[in-house]
Design a protein around this motif. Structure first.
Motif, PDB file in Angstrom:
ATOM      1  N   PHE A  41     -20.483 -82.614 -43.490  1.00 23.23           N
ATOM      2  CA  PHE A  41     -19.579 -82.798 -44.617  1.00 23.23           C
ATOM      3  C   PHE A  41     -19.930 -84.121 -45.268  1.00 23.23           C
ATOM      4  O   PHE A  41     -19.946 -85.155 -44.591  1.00 23.23           O
ATOM      5  CB  PHE A  41     -18.127 -82.831 -44.144  1.00 23.23           C
ATOM      6  N   ARG A  63     -21.924 -79.487 -46.694  1.00 27.14           N
ATOM      7  CA  ARG A  63     -20.749 -79.157 -47.501  1.00 27.14           C
ATOM      8  C   ARG A  63     -20.269 -80.426 -48.200  1.00 27.14           C
ATOM      9  O   ARG A  63     -19.875 -81.378 -47.545  1.00 27.14           O
ATOM     10  CB  ARG A  63     -19.652 -78.564 -46.625  1.00 27.14           C
ATOM     11  N   TYR A  64     -20.315 -80.410 -49.513  1.00 34.08           N
ATOM     12  CA  TYR A  64     -19.959 -81.582 -50.298  1.00 34.08           C
ATOM     13  C   TYR A  64     -18.493 -81.569 -50.712  1.00 34.08           C
ATOM     14  O   TYR A  64     -17.906 -80.518 -50.933  1.00 34.08           O
ATOM     15  CB  TYR A  64     -20.822 -81.656 -51.557  1.00 34.08           C
ATOM     16  N   ALA A  65     -17.962 -82.760 -50.864  1.00 35.87           N
ATOM     17  CA  ALA A  65     -16.642 -82.980 -51.459  1.00 35.87           C
ATOM     18  C   ALA A  65     -16.840 -84.053 -52.522  1.00 35.87           C
ATOM     19  O   ALA A  65     -17.358 -85.133 -52.223  1.00 35.87           O
ATOM     20  CB  ALA A  65     -15.636 -83.441 -50.418  1.00 35.87           C
ATOM     21  N   GLU A  73     -22.626 -77.643 -58.679  1.00 33.24           N
ATOM     22  CA  GLU A  73     -23.158 -77.961 -57.350  1.00 33.24           C
ATOM     23  C   GLU A  73     -24.679 -78.022 -57.393  1.00 33.24           C
ATOM     24  O   GLU A  73     -25.323 -77.243 -58.078  1.00 33.24           O
ATOM     25  CB  GLU A  73     -22.722 -76.859 -56.385  1.00 33.24           C
ATOM     26  N   PHE A  87     -16.546 -78.588 -54.422  1.00 29.93           N
ATOM     27  CA  PHE A  87     -15.193 -78.856 -53.941  1.00 29.93           C
ATOM     28  C   PHE A  87     -14.759 -80.211 -54.476  1.00 29.93           C
ATOM     29  O   PHE A  87     -15.459 -81.205 -54.300  1.00 29.93           O
ATOM     30  CB  PHE A  87     -15.185 -78.856 -52.408  1.00 29.93           C
ATOM     31  N   VAL A  91     -13.607 -86.109 -48.630  1.00 30.13           N
ATOM     32  CA  VAL A  91     -14.311 -85.393 -47.567  1.00 30.13           C
ATOM     33  C   VAL A  91     -13.328 -84.827 -46.542  1.00 30.13           C
ATOM     34  O   VAL A  91     -13.500 -83.708 -46.053  1.00 30.13           O
ATOM     35  CB  VAL A  91     -15.425 -86.273 -46.938  1.00 30.13           C
ATOM     36  N   ASP A  93     -10.405 -83.744 -47.153  1.00 32.02           N
ATOM     37  CA  ASP A  93      -9.790 -82.563 -47.762  1.00 32.02           C
ATOM     38  C   ASP A  93     -10.688 -81.347 -47.588  1.00 32.02           C
ATOM     39  O   ASP A  93     -10.221 -80.237 -47.366  1.00 32.02           O
ATOM     40  CB  ASP A  93      -9.524 -82.804 -49.256  1.00 32.02           C
ATOM     41  N   ARG A  94     -12.005 -81.569 -47.673  1.00 36.42           N
ATOM     42  CA  ARG A  94     -12.953 -80.475 -47.459  1.00 36.42           C
ATOM     43  C   ARG A  94     -12.911 -80.014 -46.005  1.00 36.42           C
ATOM     44  O   ARG A  94     -12.961 -78.822 -45.704  1.00 36.42           O
ATOM     45  CB  ARG A  94     -14.378 -80.922 -47.840  1.00 36.42           C
ATOM     46  N   ALA A  97      -9.911 -77.869 -45.629  1.00 31.66           N
ATOM     47  CA  ALA A  97     -10.116 -76.553 -46.244  1.00 31.66           C
ATOM     48  C   ALA A  97     -10.904 -75.625 -45.321  1.00 31.66           C
ATOM     49  O   ALA A  97     -10.696 -74.407 -45.336  1.00 31.66           O
ATOM     50  CB  ALA A  97     -10.831 -76.714 -47.587  1.00 31.66           C
ATOM     51  N   ASP A  98     -11.786 -76.176 -44.511  1.00 32.72           N
ATOM     52  CA  ASP A  98     -12.622 -75.373 -43.603  1.00 32.72           C
ATOM     53  C   ASP A  98     -12.089 -75.374 -42.173  1.00 32.72           C
ATOM     54  O   ASP A  98     -12.803 -75.053 -41.224  1.00 32.72           O
ATOM     55  CB  ASP A  98     -14.055 -75.906 -43.617  1.00 32.72           C
TER      56      ASP A  98
END
Length: 165
Positions: A41, A63-65, A73, A87, A91, A93-94, A97-98
Motif C-alpha cells: 500500500f 495499491r495506491y492511495a 491511475e 483511490f 493510505v 483509508d485504503r 477499504a481492503d
C-alpha cells in the motif's frame, strides 16, 4: 507493507530481494514452496507522485492511495483489479477499504510492515486495531479495549514492524 512517500524505498529493496529468492525457488517468509502474497500500500499526493509503479507492480500487488487527487491511475498501480481512477484518501483509508482481504491474509499468518511518518504510523495502527476488532466481533463477539490492547502488544512481538522517520 504500508508506506507513504519516501517510505517506499525500503520496500522496493525488500520486494526485489524476495523476488530474487523466489526465482531461486525459496520464499523466505513461507514454510511451503508457494510464495505468500505481497501487497504494498503506497500513499502519495497524486498519481504523478506515485513511485516506480510499473517496476514495483511486477514484484507485488501495489495499491495506491492519493491524498489530494485520484486522477488517472498509473499503469499497474491499482491492485485488486486496478485501472481507472485511483483511490482518494490516505493510505490507512485504503487499508480499511481492503480490510476483508487483509483480515483473511492475517488469519493465514501475514505480517505487517509500516514505513513513513509518525502520522502514517498512528493512522495505520488505528486502522489495524479497527480491522481486528471488527473481525473478532464477527467471530466471537465484541472485544473490550483491554482485549484489543493485549492483542496489539502480542502482534508487536513478531508480526508488526514499524520504521518511522
Amino acid at each position: 507493507m504500508i508506506c507513504a512517500g519516501a517510505g517506499v524505498a525500503p520496500f522496493a529493496g525488500f520486494v526485489a530481494h524476495r523476488a530474487a529468492q523466489q526465482a531461486r525457488g525459496r520464499d523466505p517468509l513461507a514454510a511451503d514452496p508457494e510464495p505468500a502474497p505481497a501487497i504494498l500500500f503506497v500513499g502519495c499526493r497524486s498519481p504523478r507522485h506515485a513511485p516506480r509503479g510499473a517496476e514495483l507492480s511486477r514484484l507485488a500487488d501495489v495499491r495506491y492511495a492519493y491524498s489530494r487527487d485520484g486522477g488517472e491511475e498509473r499503469e499497474g498501480g491499482g491492485g485488486g483489479g486496478g485501472g481507472g481512477k485511483g483511490f482518494v484518501g490516505y493510505v490507512q483509508d485504503r487499508v480499511w477499504a481492503d480490510r476483508e482481504e487483509l483480515a483473511r491474509l492475517w488469519g493465514d499468518g501475514a505480517r505487517v510492515y509500516v514505513c513513513g511518518s509518525r502520522a502514517v504510523s498512528r493512522g495505520v495502527k488505528e486502522v489495524v486495531r479497527r480491522i481486528y476488532r471488527e473481525a473478532a466481533e464477527r467471530r466471537c463477539g465484541a472485544k473490550t479495549e483491554a482485549e484489543v490492547d493485549e492483542w496489539w502488544v502480542d502482534i508487536l512481538r513478531d508480526r508488526y514492524a514499524v520504521d518511522v522517520f
